[in-house]
Design a protein around this motif. Structure first.
Motif, PDB file in Angstrom:
ATOM      1  N   ASP A  41     -16.509 -29.036 -24.539  1.00  0.00           N
ATOM      2  CA  ASP A  41     -16.885 -27.625 -24.736  1.00  0.00           C
ATOM      3  C   ASP A  41     -18.390 -27.423 -24.572  1.00  0.00           C
ATOM      4  O   ASP A  41     -18.839 -26.429 -24.026  1.00  0.00           O
ATOM      5  CB  ASP A  41     -16.503 -27.145 -26.156  1.00  0.00           C
ATOM      6  CG  ASP A  41     -15.010 -26.843 -26.283  1.00  0.00           C
ATOM      7  OD1 ASP A  41     -14.331 -26.752 -25.243  1.00  0.00           O
ATOM      8  OD2 ASP A  41     -14.538 -26.707 -27.434  1.00  0.00           O
ATOM      9  N   ALA A  60      -5.584 -27.422 -23.318  1.00  0.00           N
ATOM     10  CA  ALA A  60      -6.410 -26.210 -23.431  1.00  0.00           C
ATOM     11  C   ALA A  60      -7.871 -26.556 -23.189  1.00  0.00           C
ATOM     12  O   ALA A  60      -8.598 -25.832 -22.510  1.00  0.00           O
ATOM     13  CB  ALA A  60      -6.244 -25.603 -24.822  1.00  0.00           C
ATOM     14  N   SER A  61      -8.273 -27.679 -23.726  1.00  0.00           N
ATOM     15  CA  SER A  61      -9.654 -28.090 -23.567  1.00  0.00           C
ATOM     16  C   SER A  61      -9.957 -28.367 -22.089  1.00  0.00           C
ATOM     17  O   SER A  61     -11.050 -28.082 -21.600  1.00  0.00           O
ATOM     18  CB  SER A  61      -9.883 -29.317 -24.437  1.00  0.00           C
ATOM     19  OG  SER A  61     -11.022 -29.986 -24.064  1.00  0.00           O
ATOM     20  N   SER A  93      -9.883 -25.062 -19.841  1.00  0.00           N
ATOM     21  CA  SER A  93     -10.970 -24.123 -20.114  1.00  0.00           C
ATOM     22  C   SER A  93     -12.285 -24.502 -19.421  1.00  0.00           C
ATOM     23  O   SER A  93     -13.262 -23.757 -19.531  1.00  0.00           O
ATOM     24  CB  SER A  93     -11.187 -23.983 -21.625  1.00  0.00           C
ATOM     25  OG  SER A  93     -11.642 -25.202 -22.153  1.00  0.00           O
ATOM     26  N   GLY A 137     -14.027 -17.659 -30.693  1.00  0.00           N
ATOM     27  CA  GLY A 137     -13.866 -18.591 -29.582  1.00  0.00           C
ATOM     28  C   GLY A 137     -15.109 -19.432 -29.380  1.00  0.00           C
ATOM     29  O   GLY A 137     -15.731 -19.900 -30.349  1.00  0.00           O
ATOM     30  N   ARG A 138     -15.461 -19.611 -28.101  1.00  0.00           N
ATOM     31  CA  ARG A 138     -16.630 -20.434 -27.788  1.00  0.00           C
ATOM     32  C   ARG A 138     -17.699 -19.640 -27.029  1.00  0.00           C
ATOM     33  O   ARG A 138     -18.865 -19.977 -27.052  1.00  0.00           O
ATOM     34  CB  ARG A 138     -16.237 -21.628 -26.895  1.00  0.00           C
ATOM     35  CG  ARG A 138     -15.110 -22.497 -27.408  1.00  0.00           C
ATOM     36  CD  ARG A 138     -15.543 -23.277 -28.637  1.00  0.00           C
ATOM     37  NE  ARG A 138     -14.547 -24.271 -29.008  1.00  0.00           N
ATOM     38  CZ  ARG A 138     -13.411 -24.009 -29.633  1.00  0.00           C
ATOM     39  NH1 ARG A 138     -13.127 -22.770 -29.969  1.00  0.00           N
ATOM     40  NH2 ARG A 138     -12.565 -24.979 -29.946  1.00  0.00           N
ATOM     41  N   ASP A 139     -17.235 -18.615 -26.294  1.00  0.00           N
ATOM     42  CA  ASP A 139     -18.148 -17.874 -25.415  1.00  0.00           C
ATOM     43  C   ASP A 139     -18.085 -16.380 -25.696  1.00  0.00           C
ATOM     44  O   ASP A 139     -18.389 -15.577 -24.832  1.00  0.00           O
ATOM     45  CB  ASP A 139     -17.767 -18.117 -23.947  1.00  0.00           C
ATOM     46  CG  ASP A 139     -16.351 -17.631 -23.649  1.00  0.00           C
ATOM     47  OD1 ASP A 139     -15.581 -17.435 -24.606  1.00  0.00           O
ATOM     48  OD2 ASP A 139     -16.027 -17.446 -22.463  1.00  0.00           O
ATOM     49  N   TYR A 152      -6.189 -19.822 -23.985  1.00  0.00           N
ATOM     50  CA  TYR A 152      -6.358 -21.061 -23.198  1.00  0.00           C
ATOM     51  C   TYR A 152      -5.206 -22.016 -23.510  1.00  0.00           C
ATOM     52  O   TYR A 152      -4.701 -22.720 -22.651  1.00  0.00           O
ATOM     53  CB  TYR A 152      -7.706 -21.723 -23.508  1.00  0.00           C
ATOM     54  CG  TYR A 152      -8.886 -20.924 -22.984  1.00  0.00           C
ATOM     55  CD1 TYR A 152      -9.323 -21.080 -21.672  1.00  0.00           C
ATOM     56  CD2 TYR A 152      -9.541 -19.994 -23.780  1.00  0.00           C
ATOM     57  CE1 TYR A 152     -10.395 -20.339 -21.186  1.00  0.00           C
ATOM     58  CE2 TYR A 152     -10.606 -19.244 -23.307  1.00  0.00           C
ATOM     59  CZ  TYR A 152     -11.029 -19.425 -22.005  1.00  0.00           C
ATOM     60  OH  TYR A 152     -12.069 -18.680 -21.518  1.00  0.00           O
ATOM     61  N   ARG A 153      -4.820 -21.996 -24.766  1.00  0.00           N
ATOM     62  CA  ARG A 153      -3.711 -22.866 -25.166  1.00  0.00           C
ATOM     63  C   ARG A 153      -2.416 -22.419 -24.475  1.00  0.00           C
ATOM     64  O   ARG A 153      -1.640 -23.248 -24.001  1.00  0.00           O
ATOM     65  CB  ARG A 153      -3.529 -22.830 -26.690  1.00  0.00           C
ATOM     66  CG  ARG A 153      -4.632 -23.574 -27.431  1.00  0.00           C
ATOM     67  CD  ARG A 153      -4.529 -23.358 -28.927  1.00  0.00           C
ATOM     68  NE  ARG A 153      -5.563 -24.105 -29.629  1.00  0.00           N
ATOM     69  CZ  ARG A 153      -5.413 -25.327 -30.122  1.00  0.00           C
ATOM     70  NH1 ARG A 153      -4.254 -25.937 -30.015  1.00  0.00           N
ATOM     71  NH2 ARG A 153      -6.408 -25.941 -30.729  1.00  0.00           N
ATOM     72  N   ARG A 190     -11.798 -19.115 -16.573  1.00  0.00           N
ATOM     73  CA  ARG A 190     -12.577 -18.415 -17.588  1.00  0.00           C
ATOM     74  C   ARG A 190     -12.794 -16.962 -17.201  1.00  0.00           C
ATOM     75  O   ARG A 190     -12.726 -16.067 -18.031  1.00  0.00           O
ATOM     76  CB  ARG A 190     -13.935 -19.109 -17.816  1.00  0.00           C
ATOM     77  CG  ARG A 190     -13.823 -20.566 -18.191  1.00  0.00           C
ATOM     78  CD  ARG A 190     -15.103 -21.059 -18.832  1.00  0.00           C
ATOM     79  NE  ARG A 190     -15.303 -20.431 -20.125  1.00  0.00           N
ATOM     80  CZ  ARG A 190     -14.750 -20.853 -21.261  1.00  0.00           C
ATOM     81  NH1 ARG A 190     -13.994 -21.924 -21.274  1.00  0.00           N
ATOM     82  NH2 ARG A 190     -14.974 -20.211 -22.396  1.00  0.00           N
ATOM     83  N   ARG A 209     -19.582 -28.628 -20.560  1.00  0.00           N
ATOM     84  CA  ARG A 209     -19.066 -28.069 -19.318  1.00  0.00           C
ATOM     85  C   ARG A 209     -20.093 -27.106 -18.711  1.00  0.00           C
ATOM     86  O   ARG A 209     -20.883 -26.483 -19.429  1.00  0.00           O
ATOM     87  CB  ARG A 209     -17.733 -27.354 -19.574  1.00  0.00           C
ATOM     88  CG  ARG A 209     -17.881 -26.118 -20.397  1.00  0.00           C
ATOM     89  CD  ARG A 209     -16.569 -25.386 -20.578  1.00  0.00           C
ATOM     90  NE  ARG A 209     -16.750 -24.296 -21.503  1.00  0.00           N
ATOM     91  CZ  ARG A 209     -15.986 -24.037 -22.551  1.00  0.00           C
ATOM     92  NH1 ARG A 209     -14.935 -24.775 -22.822  1.00  0.00           N
ATOM     93  NH2 ARG A 209     -16.248 -23.012 -23.337  1.00  0.00           N
ATOM     94  N   SER A 246      -9.321 -16.169 -29.167  1.00  0.00           N
ATOM     95  CA  SER A 246      -9.320 -16.353 -27.707  1.00  0.00           C
ATOM     96  C   SER A 246      -8.799 -17.733 -27.310  1.00  0.00           C
ATOM     97  O   SER A 246      -8.200 -17.901 -26.253  1.00  0.00           O
ATOM     98  CB  SER A 246     -10.718 -16.122 -27.146  1.00  0.00           C
ATOM     99  OG  SER A 246     -11.604 -17.078 -27.683  1.00  0.00           O
ATOM    100  N   GLY A 247      -9.020 -18.733 -28.173  1.00  0.00           N
ATOM    101  CA  GLY A 247      -8.560 -20.092 -27.856  1.00  0.00           C
ATOM    102  C   GLY A 247      -7.060 -20.145 -27.617  1.00  0.00           C
ATOM    103  O   GLY A 247      -6.567 -20.951 -26.812  1.00  0.00           O
TER     104      GLY A 247
HETATM  105  O1   DC Z   1     -10.280 -22.558 -30.588  1.00  0.00           O
HETATM  106  P1   DC Z   1      -9.176 -23.485 -30.010  1.00  0.00           P
HETATM  107  O2   DC Z   1      -9.255 -24.885 -30.447  1.00  0.00           O
HETATM  108  O3   DC Z   1      -7.817 -22.887 -30.179  1.00  0.00           O
HETATM  109  O4   DC Z   1      -9.456 -23.478 -28.410  1.00  0.00           O
HETATM  110  C1   DC Z   1      -8.652 -24.170 -27.504  1.00  0.00           C
HETATM  111  C2   DC Z   1      -9.528 -24.647 -26.352  1.00  0.00           C
HETATM  112  O5   DC Z   1      -9.972 -23.561 -25.569  1.00  0.00           O
HETATM  113  C3   DC Z   1     -10.762 -25.409 -26.796  1.00  0.00           C
HETATM  114  O6   DC Z   1     -10.771 -26.689 -26.208  1.00  0.00           O
HETATM  115  C4   DC Z   1     -11.943 -24.620 -26.286  1.00  0.00           C
HETATM  116  C5   DC Z   1     -11.380 -23.610 -25.368  1.00  0.00           C
HETATM  117  N1   DC Z   1     -11.920 -22.273 -25.591  1.00  0.00           N
HETATM  118  C6   DC Z   1     -12.927 -21.852 -24.762  1.00  0.00           C
HETATM  119  O7   DC Z   1     -13.353 -22.597 -23.894  1.00  0.00           O
HETATM  120  N2   DC Z   1     -13.419 -20.590 -24.897  1.00  0.00           N
HETATM  121  C7   DC Z   1     -12.957 -19.774 -25.860  1.00  0.00           C
HETATM  122  N3   DC Z   1     -13.467 -18.547 -25.972  1.00  0.00           N
HETATM  123  C8   DC Z   1     -11.965 -20.223 -26.740  1.00  0.00           C
HETATM  124  C9   DC Z   1     -11.470 -21.486 -26.577  1.00  0.00           C
END
Ligand code: DC
Length: 472
Positions: free
Chosen positions: A428, A345-346, A349, A375-377, A285-286, A355, A431, A281-282
């Motif tokens: 991350d 990307a950071s 996001s 990903g993160r979420d 955002y990238r 989102r 936020r 998923s990242g």
């Molecule tokens: O996993 P990555 O480093 O490629 O992610 C790029 C940016 O996107 C990272 O700063 C966090 C954000 N991200 C996010 O907020 N939620 C996700 N599901 C995946 C990535």
């Protein structure tokens, strides 16, 4: 049809004849639901009026690309893509035409070139290309009724349907419907497409070919028991091993965690082993950050970022052993790993509306399971009902070292890259919108002193356990 099904011995809990919690069940009485969806699609510029007749469309399309499916629409009435499409439609057609759909066909504009993927519970991973396998399709007909595609999406969502079972001739319609689900911000159902029963000439049984119907069998003097036995025998004959245990369930696996914990490598290896699709998923955002750089938009301008996302095509395309990221059809997989995009990307996001858009796309990609998404979420927001949630963590120093080794960076550059990584991690976690955190039902794995093999083995064990759990 209801009467024939009842004769056959099939009973239902809800329906037009017995009511239920989501009544009314008769399509003509549900107009307001469909209209509401039509308005949303119109206002967000997904649909446009079309004056072409069926004949025009058939003639313009030339040879049929698929005898069982509608011809590809030539795009004659398709307006230019624009964030102001709704406003332009009103100006062109006048307020009266804009306010009510009657008198015109309204077509959904498909994102040309985008690959729509889903995993069918019976037929496995499917992928169809918008604009090639199917074109702009009608959502509202000029005789003022919603088209099939819109009606089923609206009804299934309103009635909380979780699994749709139907014939494989509707596989392509699933891709169309996934686009509608996405445009309406609704999570799609699971889909199970059955093999088709065909006649001696190989033509599928269908009303329009006067195919063998239950009514006909009934008139020929068959009993319900005979028809049921016939269906059972047919199903057995279509299946090599009618009594074998079903294939393992296709799971949705969510892997979350901070940067450098090893998510990507792991998700990719796991997906390959399971024959699942691996979605990072990242990368989405990238890709949006890259688009912002290209279009000179600020990473802090939430509204502009959402407009950019809506107007673009961001695709994750699984390849053997990895992923490709396509931005408006261009492969940007390497470019999005560069430092400026990583930082962007950071920052993009953090915005809740960005989102929201991402989550809607990501959910659509998980339809039918068979997906490892990282990903993160993912476990907290994208798939809160994921079958398996992993939170992969590691000591911050180890994570930094891994990243540096992966990118082959040393010395002074390494120090500043490490500082950036720490800052992104902080962002991350801090936020307000969907911060990085482990879902309460996630299995946390600390990979600080574990090898990749060990982590993979541990997750595989968890997957096996989940696959053997029987779902009702
Ligand atoms: O996993 P990555 O480093 O490629 O992610 C790029 C940016 O996107 C990272 O700063 C966090 C954000 N991200 C996010 O907020 N939620 C996700 N599901 C995946 C990535």
């Amino acid at each position: 049809m209801l009467e024939d099904l009842r004769w056959l011995g099939i009973r239902w809990d809800e329906g037009p004849d017995c009511g239920g919690p989501y009544a009314p069940y008769t399509q003509s009485e549900r107009r307001e639901h469909y209209l509401e969806a039509w308005r949303r699609l119109r206002d967000s510029g997904w649909i446009y009026p079309c004056t072409c007749s069926r004949k025009d469309v058939a003639q313009a399309a030339g040879a049929p690309n698929d005898a069982d499916d509608e011809p590809l629409y030539s795009g004659k009435c398709r307006p230019e893509k624009s964030p102001l499409l709704a406003q332009q439609t009103r100006e062109k057609w006048g307020t009266q035409r804009f306010e009510a759909p009657a008198g015109l066909n309204w077509r959904f504009r498909v994102p040309d070139g985008e690959i729509i993927r889903f995993t069918d519970l019976h037929l496995g991973p499917q992928c169809m290309t918008a604009g090639r396998d199917f074109g702009d399709f009608i959502v509202w007909r000029r005789d003022d009724v919603p088209a099939y595609q819109l009606a089923v999406v609206v009804d299934d969502a309103a009635m909380h349907i979780t699994e749709v079972v139907r014939g494989a001739d509707l596989l392509k319609s699933t891709a169309r419907q996934i686009l509608l689900y996405r445009a309406l911000g609704i999570t799609p159902t699971d889909f199970y497409h059955c093999d088709l029963v065909r006649d001696e000439a190989g033509v599928r049984l269908a009303k329009r070919h006067d195919g063998l119907s239950i009514r006909k069998l009934r008139q020929m003097g068959c009993t319900p028991e005979q028809v049921r036995a016939g269906v059972y025998n047919l199903a057995s004959a279509m299946n090599d091993h009618p009594s074998v245990t079903p294939a393992p369930r296709k799971l949705i696996i969510a892997i979350d965690g901070p940067a450098g914990a090893g998510k990507s490598t792991l998700a990719s290896r796991l997906a390959r082993k399971l024959g699942y699709v691996n979605l990072e998923s990242g990368a989405m955002y990238r890709a949006l950050a890259l688009l912002a750089i290209e279009k000179d938009a600020s990473f802090d301008d939430e509204a502009a970022l959402v407009r950019l996302a809506e107007g673009a095509s961001i695709q994750l395309e699984p390849t053997i052993g990895g992923n490709r990221t396509l931005l408006d059809g261009v492969d940007v997989s390497s470019r999005i790993r560069e430092r400026d995009v990583t930082e962007g990307a950071s920052r993009v996001s953090v915005h809740p509306k960005v989102r929201e858009w991402m989550v809607a796309q990501q959910r659509a990609m998980g339809v039918g399971g068979g997906v490892v998404m990282e990903g993160r979420d993912i476990g907290t927001k994208v798939f809160p009902d994921a079958d398996l949630k992993i939170f992969l963590d590691a000591d911050p120093v180890v994570r930094e070292q891994r990243r540096m080794a992966q990118q082959k960076i040393t010395g002074e550059v390494a120090a500043s890259v490490a500082a950036e990584l720490r800052e992104r991690d902080r962002r991350d976690r801090m936020r307000a919108a969907s911060p990085l955190e482990a879902s309460a039902d996630a299995v946390t794995i600390d990979s600080t002193s574990m090898s990749e093999e060990e982590v993979l083995a541990r997750i595989e064990e968890l997957v096996k356990r989940k696959q053997s759990v029987k779902v009702s």
